[in-house]
Motif scaffolding. Structure first.
Motif, PDB file in Angstrom:
ATOM      1  N   LEU A 141     -16.230  64.718 -16.460  1.00 10.43           N
ATOM      2  CA  LEU A 141     -15.013  64.365 -15.721  1.00 10.43           C
ATOM      3  C   LEU A 141     -15.163  63.109 -14.878  1.00 10.43           C
ATOM      4  CD1 LEU A 141     -14.009  67.951 -14.572  1.00 10.43           C
ATOM      5  CD2 LEU A 141     -13.027  66.609 -16.446  1.00 10.43           C
ATOM      6  N   GLU A 142     -16.223  62.363 -15.072  1.00  6.30           N
ATOM      7  CA  GLU A 142     -16.449  61.184 -14.229  1.00  6.30           C
ATOM      8  C   GLU A 142     -15.418  60.079 -14.449  1.00  6.30           C
ATOM      9  OE1 GLU A 142     -19.123  60.597 -17.852  1.00  6.30           O
ATOM     10  OE2 GLU A 142     -18.443  62.272 -16.631  1.00  6.30           O
ATOM     11  N   HIS A 143     -14.594  60.196 -15.480  1.00  6.43           N
ATOM     12  CA  HIS A 143     -13.533  59.214 -15.726  1.00  6.43           C
ATOM     13  C   HIS A 143     -12.152  59.776 -15.376  1.00  6.43           C
ATOM     14  CE1 HIS A 143     -16.424  56.572 -17.542  1.00  6.43           C
ATOM     15  NE2 HIS A 143     -16.806  57.563 -18.330  1.00  6.43           N
ATOM     16  N   HIS A 144     -12.104  61.026 -14.922  1.00  2.00           N
ATOM     17  CA  HIS A 144     -10.848  61.669 -14.538  1.00  2.00           C
ATOM     18  C   HIS A 144     -10.387  61.080 -13.206  1.00  2.00           C
ATOM     19  CE1 HIS A 144      -7.891  64.894 -14.303  1.00  2.00           C
ATOM     20  NE2 HIS A 144      -8.203  65.005 -13.035  1.00  2.00           N
ATOM     21  N   ILE A 145      -9.208  60.517 -13.199  1.00  6.69           N
ATOM     22  CA  ILE A 145      -8.698  59.860 -11.987  1.00  6.69           C
ATOM     23  C   ILE A 145      -7.941  60.865 -11.131  1.00  6.69           C
ATOM     24  CG2 ILE A 145      -7.115  58.109 -11.105  1.00  6.69           C
ATOM     25  CD1 ILE A 145      -7.872  56.378 -13.474  1.00  6.69           C
ATOM     26  N   CYS A 146      -8.259  60.846  -9.841  1.00  6.51           N
ATOM     27  CA  CYS A 146      -7.607  61.713  -8.860  1.00  6.51           C
ATOM     28  C   CYS A 146      -6.880  60.830  -7.852  1.00  6.51           C
ATOM     29  CB  CYS A 146      -8.636  62.552  -8.114  1.00  6.51           C
ATOM     30  SG  CYS A 146      -9.676  63.539  -9.197  1.00  6.51           S
ATOM     31  N   GLU A 147      -5.707  61.256  -7.442  1.00  3.38           N
ATOM     32  CA  GLU A 147      -4.956  60.524  -6.425  1.00  3.38           C
ATOM     33  C   GLU A 147      -5.127  61.212  -5.080  1.00  3.38           C
ATOM     34  OE1 GLU A 147      -0.462  58.927  -5.367  1.00  3.38           O
ATOM     35  OE2 GLU A 147      -0.716  60.343  -7.014  1.00  3.38           O
TER      36      GLU A 147
END
Length: 116
Positions: free
Chosen positions: A81-87
């Motif tokens: 998940l190191e490329h999963h973007i969180c806002e």
């Protein structure tokens, strides 16, 4: 996704979103600094809608700090998940109170009218 990104789901960035509400500007600034200095967090985008230079027309007058990040350590990497973007939205309490359900409904209508 269809309206804003022409069906391209790879452009969707706020599937994971958290809002942190602050009483004092100093605490919000401290939080921004901590996020930006965290070695396990990578910055994808930073929007300071509290800045006087920010054109409030683009956000229907709403003011916050919006940060898009990825978490690139430990369990996130193990799960891929190191490329999963969180806002992360940082908001002053006074704006948070105004942005309750009715305020958000007005913003969605505003955004839809702009075709975003």
């Amino acid at each position: 996704v269809l309206r804003s990104y022409g069906g391209d789901v790879s452009r969707l960035l706020d599937v994971c979103r958290e809002t942190i509400v602050f009483d004092k500007v100093e605490d919000l600034v401290s939080c921004v600094q901590r996020i930006l200095l965290d070695a396990d967090v990578r910055l994808a985008r930073f929007r300071n809608r509290l800045d006087d230079a920010c054109d409030a027309k683009g956000s229907a007058g709403f003011r916050n700090v919006g940060i898009l990040v990825t978490v690139c350590a430990g369990e996130a990497e193990a799960l891929g998940l190191e490329h999963h973007i969180c806002e992360v939205q940082l908001v002053m309490l006074s704006f948070a109170r105004m942005a309750k359900v009715e305020g958000h409904k007005r913003y969605v209508k505003f955004r839809n009218a702009r075709g975003e």
